[in-house]
Enzyme design. Structure first.
Site, PDB file in Angstrom:
ATOM      1  N   LEU A 132       0.799  -1.138  -0.128  1.00 60.19           N
ATOM      2  CA  LEU A 132      -0.255  -0.179  -0.151  1.00 60.19           C
ATOM      3  C   LEU A 132       0.442   1.590  -0.051  1.00 60.19           C
ATOM      4  CD1 LEU A 132      -3.009  -0.878   2.429  1.00 60.19           C
ATOM      5  CD2 LEU A 132      -2.922  -1.481  -0.216  1.00 60.19           C
ATOM      6  N   GLU A 167      14.332   7.210  -3.757  1.00 66.06           N
ATOM      7  CA  GLU A 167      14.328   5.385  -3.425  1.00 66.06           C
ATOM      8  C   GLU A 167      14.914   4.076  -4.187  1.00 66.06           C
ATOM      9  OE1 GLU A 167       9.978   3.912  -2.313  1.00 66.06           O
ATOM     10  OE2 GLU A 167      10.785   2.149  -2.486  1.00 66.06           O
ATOM     11  N   ASP A 179       3.841   4.890  -6.879  1.00 64.83           N
ATOM     12  CA  ASP A 179       3.803   5.326  -5.865  1.00 64.83           C
ATOM     13  C   ASP A 179       3.561   6.682  -5.108  1.00 64.83           C
ATOM     14  OD1 ASP A 179       3.221   2.844  -6.020  1.00 64.83           O
ATOM     15  OD2 ASP A 179       5.324   2.080  -4.827  1.00 64.83           O
TER      16      ASP A 179
HETATM   17  P1  ADP Z   1       5.445  -0.401   0.790  1.00 66.32           P
HETATM   18  O1  ADP Z   1       5.820   0.521   0.601  1.00 66.32           O
HETATM   19  O2  ADP Z   1       4.536  -1.889  -0.409  1.00 66.32           O
HETATM   20  O3  ADP Z   1       4.897  -0.425   1.969  1.00 66.32           O
HETATM   21  P2  ADP Z   1       8.600  -1.038   1.189  1.00 66.32           P
HETATM   22  O4  ADP Z   1       8.953  -1.906   1.599  1.00 66.32           O
HETATM   23  O5  ADP Z   1       8.400  -0.731  -0.374  1.00 66.32           O
HETATM   24  O6  ADP Z   1       6.746  -1.945   1.762  1.00 66.32           O
HETATM   25  O7  ADP Z   1       8.907  -0.194   2.403  1.00 66.32           O
HETATM   26  C1  ADP Z   1       8.434  -0.524   3.717  1.00 66.32           C
HETATM   27  C2  ADP Z   1       9.220   0.202   4.059  1.00 66.32           C
HETATM   28  O8  ADP Z   1       9.218   1.932   4.524  1.00 66.32           O
HETATM   29  C3  ADP Z   1       9.733  -0.148   5.991  1.00 66.32           C
HETATM   30  O9  ADP Z   1      10.342  -1.643   6.557  1.00 66.32           O
HETATM   31  C4  ADP Z   1      10.508   0.750   7.076  1.00 66.32           C
HETATM   32  O10 ADP Z   1      11.808   0.540   6.429  1.00 66.32           O
HETATM   33  C5  ADP Z   1       9.945   1.841   5.597  1.00 66.32           C
HETATM   34  N1  ADP Z   1       8.715   3.292   6.678  1.00 66.32           N
HETATM   35  C6  ADP Z   1       7.206   3.212   6.142  1.00 66.32           C
HETATM   36  N2  ADP Z   1       6.327   3.586   6.794  1.00 66.32           N
HETATM   37  C7  ADP Z   1       7.206   4.350   7.996  1.00 66.32           C
HETATM   38  C8  ADP Z   1       7.262   5.037   8.715  1.00 66.32           C
HETATM   39  N3  ADP Z   1       6.133   5.387   8.815  1.00 66.32           N
HETATM   40  N4  ADP Z   1       8.750   5.203  10.113  1.00 66.32           N
HETATM   41  C9  ADP Z   1       9.626   4.187   9.611  1.00 66.32           C
HETATM   42  N5  ADP Z   1       9.670   3.740   8.440  1.00 66.32           N
HETATM   43  C10 ADP Z   1       8.777   3.184   7.807  1.00 66.32           C
HETATM   44 MG    MG Z   2       7.158   0.602  -0.856  1.00 64.02          MG
END
Ligand code: ADP
Ligand code: MG
Length: 391
Positions: A132, A167, A179
């Site tokens: 998401l 990213e 995204d």
């Molecule tokens: P998605 O974008 O589908 O949720 P991703 O693997 O691309 O999954 O991104 C997830 C990563 O983003 C987490 O493992 C973390 O490192 C970072 N992340 C996302 N939201 C937060 C948050 N609120 N606080 C800290 N890190 C976050």
């Molecule tokens: Mg992501």
């Protein structure tokens, strides 16, 4: 935690910021996660996508600094603020969550914007790793806040590009532009029809409630890993297909010419499957746009379901949990269902009559329990606003 980004959420974030950093923030910003309605894996093929923003947001309180220090804190990660120096930021030097916001600072500075430091406190209601886009919400909220605080004057699309660069290059995750653009540019009550080649956008009205419909997200709680080899393999396979067909990107293969293109790929069976998914998926996005404009949201159900079959059979990125969510939804009266996001876990979406939501939810939960899967998280997705300042 609730999904809204109201006054109460802003107050809490301000209070925590003050506790952490000993002063008030200069503002509070919010950026949403997203669901992709249709158009999967098309974004790195210069194709079409159609995401909408979730009510779930990442909220950030910030104050600028002019001494080169960047302090980062997330309520969702244990421990105090992490302190970095903006001059020291270097791509792929950080394997922690801080790489996302630090990457945004790096990308802004690389592009010549004078970002000289900040104190940052974040909190999020976007489920992380559920497909998401919590990562884009995190990048975009930080980028928007820095844009405002340093008076950079960067508009939404360009901000999304810089976040993608953060990213791709800084974090090292090869994602497309969807995204970040969704988080930055979506509007309330609409899905965003985005051409990822030139970033041309159209806001398409997507008011489900008015039609007595609901869109459910089924988060399977299976963690995907974007940076693992599978995403890269699909991407490389698509590039190979484009090269064999002599086009810049698979976007350039017309749907009407698909059979001829597949014939030219001869015995490249895997590339043929990947090409077929991308070309038919672009056509499905266009079909969904025209159905929403002519017939309304009820009509798009079968196209969503076709998209799932293509991702499962041709692109081969589904998994047992996603297939179970989709199959159970369809056999329990859903109008359409598909996996959404990168694949190998994450979430499915289900389009359903409002009156069918309780029985559908129960059926999916029961099917997961019977199969011995972790209980899924099922919630409603209301098309919501993109990134904005909230205090
Ligand atoms: P998605 O974008 O589908 O949720 P991703 O693997 O691309 O999954 O991104 C997830 C990563 O983003 C987490 O493992 C973390 O490192 C970072 N992340 C996302 N939201 C937060 C948050 N609120 N606080 C800290 N890190 C976050
Ligand atoms: Mg992501």
């Amino acid at each position: 935690m609730g999904a809204g980004a109201g006054a109460e959420a802003a107050r809490q974030v301000r209070d925590t910021f003050a506790e952490l950093y000993g002063g008030a923030p200069q503002g509070v910003w919010a950026a949403p996660g997203r669901v992709n309605l249709i158009g999967e894996h098309t974004d790195y093929n210069d194709g079409f996508v159609m995401p909408f923003a979730l009510p779930h947001v990442t909220t950030a309180a910030l104050a600028r600094r002019d001494d080169g220090v960047l302090r980062l804190h997330s309520a969702d990660v244990p421990g105090g603020p992490v302190e970095l120096r903006v001059e020291d930021l270097a791509p792929q030097s950080d394997t922690n969550w801080t790489a996302y916001p630090a990457g945004v600072v790096w990308a802004l500075r690389e592009a010549g914007h004078p970002v000289t430091g900040a104190d940052v406190h974040l909190t999020s209601t976007v489920p992380s790793g559920a497909g998401l886009s919590s990562s884009a919400a995190l990048e975009v909220v930080v980028a928007l806040a820095l844009n405002d605080l340093f008076g950079l004057g960067i508009e939404g699309r360009q901000l999304a590009r810089l976040c993608q660069r953060a990213e791709n290059v800084y974090v090292g995750a090869p994602t497309g532009i969807m995204d970040q653009t969704a988080s930055a540019c979506c509007t309330d009550g609409h899905a965003l029809f985005l051409d990822t080649r030139d970033l041309a956008q159209r806001q398409i009205p997507f008011d489900l409630a008015r039609e007595g419909l609901r869109l459910l997200v089924v988060d399977t709680r299976v963690q995907h890993a974007h940076s693992d080899g599978e995403y890269g393999k699909r991407r490389a396979g698509c590039e190979k297909g484009a090269a064999l067909l002599g086009v810049d990107a698979l976007r350039d293969v017309a749907y009407a010419g698909l059979d001829a293109a597949l014939a030219r790929l001869g015995d490249e069976a895997e590339v043929r499957r990947l090409v077929r998914h991308i070309v038919t998926e672009n056509e499905r996005v266009e079909r969904v746009v025209s159905l929403l404009e002519s017939a309304g949201p009820r009509a798009i159900g079968p196209v969503l379901t076709e998209g799932h079959a293509s991702l499962r059979d041709d692109f081969r990125i589904s998994c047992p949990e996603l297939d179970l969510a989709v199959d159970t939804a369809l056999s329990s009266g859903a109008l359409g269902a598909r996996m959404t996001g990168g694949g190998f876990g994450g979430s499915a979406i289900v389009l359903a009559e409002e009156s069918d939501v309780p029985s559908l939810t129960e059926a999916i939960e029961a099917a997961f329990a019977t199969a011995g899967h972790t209980a899924p998280r099922v919630f409603e997705a209301v098309p919501s606003a993109g990134a904005r300042r909230i205090a």
